[in-house]
Design a protein around this motif. Structure first.
Motif, PDB file in Angstrom:
ATOM      1  N   SER A 125      33.538  20.866  44.825  1.00  0.00           N
ATOM      2  CA  SER A 125      32.661  20.513  45.940  1.00  0.00           C
ATOM      3  C   SER A 125      32.534  21.628  46.978  1.00  0.00           C
ATOM      4  N   PRO A 169      27.013  16.314  51.599  1.00  0.00           N
ATOM      5  CA  PRO A 169      28.406  15.850  51.542  1.00  0.00           C
ATOM      6  C   PRO A 169      28.684  14.639  52.434  1.00  0.00           C
ATOM      7  N   ARG A 176      32.047  14.336  49.679  1.00  0.00           N
ATOM      8  CA  ARG A 176      31.960  15.540  48.866  1.00  0.00           C
ATOM      9  C   ARG A 176      30.757  15.460  47.940  1.00  0.00           C
ATOM     10  N   ALA A 272      36.156  12.729  44.496  1.00  0.00           N
ATOM     11  CA  ALA A 272      34.715  12.967  44.497  1.00  0.00           C
ATOM     12  C   ALA A 272      34.085  12.073  43.442  1.00  0.00           C
TER      13      ALA A 272
END
Length: 348
Positions: A125, A169, A176, A272
């Motif tokens: 990320s 994000p 993320r 994530a």
């Protein structure tokens, strides 16, 4: 006599007839080519092998190129470097750990790049434009292989843009925005190597492979000599089992804490959202697997061709599947079907 029977007799690992019978449908299906070029399958429960079969000429001693399963090893090494006090923590800034020349010669300088952390690389990320699943991405790994300095390739990438169809994000699960990036894990390898002050392959052998009894892994190297953390490590099938087993056992192996328990827990926790069918930890896929009326999470090390190590906590099991399905369409789906349709049902 089958290849597996010969291996079992020679190596002194006989299987109970009941276990062999349970996995017979899997053996037949692979031998019939239902899953294309599967090269080996190993299933261990409660720390003991209950099924092991080799479907190629390489056999038990072959080092199998498991491609991006290597990335999971890179995540383990980052955790060990933190445990050793060589990296201050997951929030350590990457450009503070890389050799100074990386920052000095960086293209597309940006304060947001300076703020990239080790955790950003562990979770795919980082805020640079790198996406192996987009052929137009500047950071696509195929472009990286065309240049000599793979880490500088990553360091030079511009900051990712977020048009309306890509979630920022702050609007993404876990805060993320996931993009699969081999170049970032390649850079993580140099981060660890620089921090620990020894070649990455030597550190890996001393701190991880040696304690697990893994010998002579076959590394691939970038043109400038850096061991490639992003892919290509060659392991025996049993070596892959050992890597999975130590995580299934909370970081313990041979009566010792090899990997910190807290790092294992963080690595196997959703950090994530990667796919509809998978979250992502610290370079571990967290596969969402339908089992009856439930959906269970099975962590996995996974590489091109469908090479995969599954952790199956509810069965106290590790499943290793190696393949050479590199040119097959949807090879990961072939591995997934073998796992869910033939191997899971055979386990008690």
């Amino acid at each position: 006599m089958s290849r597996w029977c010969l291996v079992a007799m020679c190596m002194g690992f006989p299987l109970a007839a009941q276990a062999q019978d349970a996995f017979a449908p899997a053996t037949s299906a692979v031998e019939n080519g239902d899953f294309k070029a599967i090269t080996s399958v190993l299933v261990a429960q409660d720390g003991k092998i209950v099924y092991e079969h080799y479907f190629d000429e390489g056999g038990a001693e072959a080092r199998r190129n498991t491609r991006s399963a290597t990335k999971t090893v890179a995540g383990i090494l980052a955790g060990l470097a933190i445990e050793d006090g060589k990296i201050s923590g997951k929030d350590a800034r990457v450009f503070d750990l890389l050799p100074p020349a990386r920052r000095q010669h960086m293209q597309n300088p940006d304060p947001r790049k300076e703020a990239i952390t080790v955790e950003d690389l562990l979770t795919m990320s980082a805020l640079v434009e790198c996406d192996d699943e987009n052929q137009f991405s500047r950071g696509n790994e195929e472009r990286m292989y065309l240049v000599e300095d793979w880490v500088q390739f990553w360091a030079d990438l511009p900051v990712q843009g977020f048009p309306a169809w890509i979630s920022k994000p702050k609007d993404s699960p876990h805060g993320r925005s996931f993009r699969y990036c081999t170049a970032g894990v390649t850079a993580l390898g140099e981060v660890v190597q620089t921090a620990v002050g020894e070649p990455l392959q030597d550190y890996a052998q001393r701190r991880l492979f040696g304690p697990l009894g893994i010998e002579k892994p076959e590394w691939q190297f970038a043109p400038l000599g850096l061991a490639q953390a992003g892919g290509g490590l060659g392991f025996r099938t049993r070596d892959l089992w050992k890597l999975g087993q130590v995580y299934l056992d909370g970081g313990r192996a041979n009566g010792k804490q090899v990997v910190p328990a807290a790092w294992v827990q963080a690595s196997l926790s959703a950090q994530a959202a990667a796919r509809e069918e998978a979250d992502y930890g610290y370079l571990w896929w967290l596969m969402k697997v339908p089992v009856g009326k439930e959906v269970r999470t099975y962590p996995a090390m996974a590489g091109m061709g469908g090479n995969t190590v599954f952790l199956v906590p509810d069965k106290r099991a590790v499943v290793v599947i190696t393949t050479t399905n590199y040119n097959e369409r949807q090879p990961h789906l072939l591995t997934f079907k073998l796992f869910t349709e033939k191997l899971l049902p055979a386990m008690k």
